[in-house]
Enzyme design. Structure first.
Site, PDB file in Angstrom:
ATOM      1  N   ARG A 257       0.822  -1.214   0.000  1.00 34.03           N
ATOM      2  CA  ARG A 257       0.000   0.000   0.000  1.00 34.03           C
ATOM      3  C   ARG A 257       0.858   1.267   0.000  1.00 34.03           C
ATOM      4  NH1 ARG A 257      -4.815  -1.981   4.138  1.00 34.03           N
ATOM      5  NH2 ARG A 257      -6.143  -2.875   2.514  1.00 34.03           N
TER       6      ARG A 257
ATOM      7  N   GLY B   8      -7.209  -6.535  -0.195  1.00 31.57           N
ATOM      8  CA  GLY B   8      -7.291  -7.325   1.025  1.00 31.57           C
ATOM      9  C   GLY B   8      -6.368  -8.524   1.019  1.00 31.57           C
TER      10      GLY B   8
ATOM     11  N   GLY C 163     -12.599  -3.985   0.903  1.00 34.98           N
ATOM     12  CA  GLY C 163     -13.967  -3.646   1.277  1.00 34.98           C
ATOM     13  C   GLY C 163     -14.588  -2.617   0.370  1.00 34.98           C
TER      14      GLY C 163
ATOM     15  N   LYS D 197     -16.251 -16.277   5.175  1.00 35.21           N
ATOM     16  CA  LYS D 197     -17.688 -16.321   5.433  1.00 35.21           C
ATOM     17  C   LYS D 197     -18.535 -15.929   4.229  1.00 35.21           C
ATOM     18  CE  LYS D 197     -17.270 -15.292  10.380  1.00 35.21           C
ATOM     19  NZ  LYS D 197     -17.695 -14.363  11.472  1.00 35.21           N
TER      20      LYS D 197
END
Length: 397
Positions: free
Chosen positions: A39, A354, A378, A204
């Site tokens: 980043r 991510g 996100g 998930k």
């Protein structure tokens, strides 16, 4: 939306620019050393362009979740050091976010100099739900500079003081990274070249449900791996042993499978172990033969082959989420194999930030082989879901 290049064309020499960057890098828990500087490197094109144009740059960024007060574990000191190394200059770190030390150091900047403000999340107002609290911090940040540039795509889905409120107070522009992210995501959501294949992993189903619902009508194939695949497998009637399972999402997965037909592609084999450990003995089994006392921790070689074949003729690919617990050596092969298949796509290949971006670097894969590696996991997903992102909306004003 005005860009940083518009700002540079107008003339920015001698002006103080508040640059919101995404420098939220992972740190080693023991040493505090940066373990992945991706980043920081992604922030360089905008930062270097401003420096070369003679701007006096104040960089605002966050690191971790320090709960609204100073915490030495989340200081941006190691980021300042690494940023200085990459820029070939000293990058001082203010002792505060927008207080006395930040004001003094900002006033001392010369043309082309860079100052890094301390972690904006050391101020509780940064993430406050109270508009007045955020406004007070935004006022102090805005007072430090003449103009604002947002290059922190990974934070544009947050209505935070340094992302949203400050842009309402001074002239604002999008940085080069934000512009690049928008260009790529627009291509994914408007008229992607086909076949268009999305690869989703991670733990998930509930975390990815909204993006699955949004993308299913648009994609030719949706490949599902990672921990989330076991809820889909349970929806097909398979036993999943001790694997991660969201029982409350089984019916939703069953509905999605019925609606999508063969457009959702699931693993056909998995790598299992009795426990979450790098030393645990592993076995590879078909998905209909997962032992009751085992947990699936990676997709197997037949699945890598199946996913690779499905990606073979794709012209557009979006990948978000690892195929297994890639942090542990016995469970890296699935993510590595699928990542290589994504990189070989003859067309646009997008890594959705991510853990996916981290996996590319951890596994030593060639970053240049991908069309784009996002810095905003996100934010990317919320954009693909069709949500309004506060940090982008305010830049468009």
């Amino acid at each position: 939306m005005r860009s940083v290049d518009d700002l540079i064309a107008e003339g920015v020499s001698g002006r103080r620019v508040l640059l919101r960057a995404d420098l939220n890098v992972p740190l080693d828990k023991e040493t505090g050393a940066i373990t992945d500087d991706g980043r920081i490197r992604a922030s360089l094109p905008t930062l270097q362009a401003l420096r070369e144009a003679g701007a006096r740059v104040l960089v605002a960024a966050h690191l971790g979740r320090p709960k609204g007060q100073p915490d030495p574990r989340f200081s941006l000191a190691p980021v300042a050091a690494r940023l200085g190394e990459l820029l070939g200059t000293t990058v001082p770190l203010a002792a505060d976010v927008a207080g006395e030390d930040a004001r003094e150091k900002a006033a001392a900047l010369g043309d082309g100099d860079v100052l890094l403000l301390e972690n904006v999340r050391f101020e509780a107002a940064e993430t406050s739900k109270d508009d007045a609290e955020r406004a007070e911090l935004a006022d102090r940040l805005a007072a430090l500079a003449d103009v604002y540039v947002d290059d922190a795509f990974g934070a544009v889905h947050r209505a935070h003081a340094s992302v949203f409120d400050v842009a309402e107070r001074i002239p604002h522009h999008a940085g080069r990274l934000v512009a690049r992210e928008l260009d790529v995501l627009t291509r994914l959501t408007t008229e992607p070249d086909r076949p268009y294949v999305v690869v989703l992993g991670g733990s998930k189903v509930s975390d990815k449900l909204a993006v699955i619902e949004a993308l299913l009508p648009k994609v030719d194939r949706l490949l599902v791996g990672g921990g989330m695949c076991f809820t889909f497998l349970a929806a097909q009637g398979h036993g999943v042993g001790k694997s991660l399972l969201e029982a409350d999402q089984v019916e939703t997965c069953r509905r999605l499978l019925a609606e999508a037909g063969d457009r959702i592609v699931l693993p056909v084999d998995v790598v299992c172990a009795p426990e979450f450990s790098a030393d645990a003995p592993t076995t590879t089994v078909p998905v209909d033969a997962i032992p009751e006392d085992q947990m699936g921790l990676d997709v197997g070689p037949r699945t890598v082959e199946l996913f690779g074949a499905t990606l073979g003729d794709a012209r557009t690919v979006f990948w978000n989420g690892p195929m297994g617990v890639f942090e542990l050596a016995p469970f890296q092969d699935g993510t590595r194999g699928v990542a290589r298949a994504v990189s070989a796509v003859d067309g646009l290949s997008v890594v959705g930030g991510g853990d996916s971006a981290a996996a590319v670097r951890v596994l030593g894969l060639d970053e240049s082989a991908y069309g784009h590696i996002s810095t905003g996991g996100g934010a990317s997903l919320e954009y693909l879901e069709g949500r309004d992102l506060p940090g982008l909306a305010v830049l468009a004003d």
